[in-house]
Design a protein around this motif. Structure first.
Motif, PDB file in Angstrom:
ATOM      1  N   LYS A   1       0.861  -1.180   0.000  1.00  0.00           N
ATOM      2  CA  LYS A   1       0.000   0.000   0.000  1.00  0.00           C
ATOM      3  C   LYS A   1       0.894   1.224   0.000  1.00  0.00           C
ATOM      4  O   LYS A   1       1.792   1.352   0.836  1.00  0.00           O
TER       5      LYS A   1
ATOM      6  N   GLN B   1      -3.827  -2.675  -9.319  1.00  0.00           N
ATOM      7  CA  GLN B   1      -4.178  -1.800  -8.204  1.00  0.00           C
ATOM      8  C   GLN B   1      -5.661  -1.945  -7.913  1.00  0.00           C
ATOM      9  O   GLN B   1      -6.491  -1.860  -8.809  1.00  0.00           O
ATOM     10  N   LYS B   2      -5.974  -2.208  -6.637  1.00  0.00           N
ATOM     11  CA  LYS B   2      -7.360  -2.360  -6.213  1.00  0.00           C
ATOM     12  C   LYS B   2      -7.489  -1.897  -4.771  1.00  0.00           C
ATOM     13  O   LYS B   2      -6.699  -2.299  -3.920  1.00  0.00           O
ATOM     14  N   ASP B   3      -8.465  -1.040  -4.516  1.00  0.00           N
ATOM     15  CA  ASP B   3      -8.725  -0.532  -3.163  1.00  0.00           C
ATOM     16  C   ASP B   3      -7.488   0.075  -2.509  1.00  0.00           C
ATOM     17  O   ASP B   3      -7.232  -0.115  -1.326  1.00  0.00           O
ATOM     18  N   GLY B   4      -6.689   0.788  -3.291  1.00  0.00           N
ATOM     19  CA  GLY B   4      -5.516   1.467  -2.750  1.00  0.00           C
ATOM     20  C   GLY B   4      -4.318   0.571  -2.508  1.00  0.00           C
ATOM     21  O   GLY B   4      -3.311   1.010  -1.969  1.00  0.00           O
ATOM     22  N   LYS B   5      -4.425  -0.719  -2.871  1.00  0.00           N
ATOM     23  CA  LYS B   5      -3.300  -1.640  -2.708  1.00  0.00           C
ATOM     24  C   LYS B   5      -2.852  -2.136  -4.070  1.00  0.00           C
ATOM     25  O   LYS B   5      -3.646  -2.312  -4.979  1.00  0.00           O
TER      26      LYS B   5
END
Length: 91
Positions: free
Chosen positions: A50, A65-69
């Motif tokens: 992250k 990249q998904k949900d800020g990670k």
């Protein structure tokens, strides 16, 4: 903390992150700021981090990249964490 992910091809990632999660040989584990020094082997699996480090342009397709990670699939490797610096040597 500073993260660097290196493969035999090139340095893929470098820069500041908030957390790093890796597929250790004894199971998945996470490192945050001020983590104790560690050296470990890595199994094939997913590296998750992250933050907004620099990702080499030629290798951006390998990352999701998904949900800020961010995630990256690896075939194994080693990791060293010391003094808020994480270095992953990945296959």
């Amino acid at each position: 903390m500073y993260l660097e992910i290196v493969t035999p091809e090139a340095s893929l990632v470098s820069g500041e992150v908030e957390s790093v999660t890796v597929p250790g040989v004894e199971g998945e584990f996470q490192m945050l700021n001020n983590h104790a020094a560690i050296v470990s082997l890595l199994n094939a699996g997913t590296v998750k981090f992250k933050g907004n480090p620099t990702i080499a342009e030629a290798f951006q397709k390998r990352f999701i990249q998904k949900d800020g990670k961010w995630t990256l699939e690896i075939n194994g490797g080693t990791i060293e964490c010391s003094d808020n610096k994480v270095i992953i040597l990945a296959d």
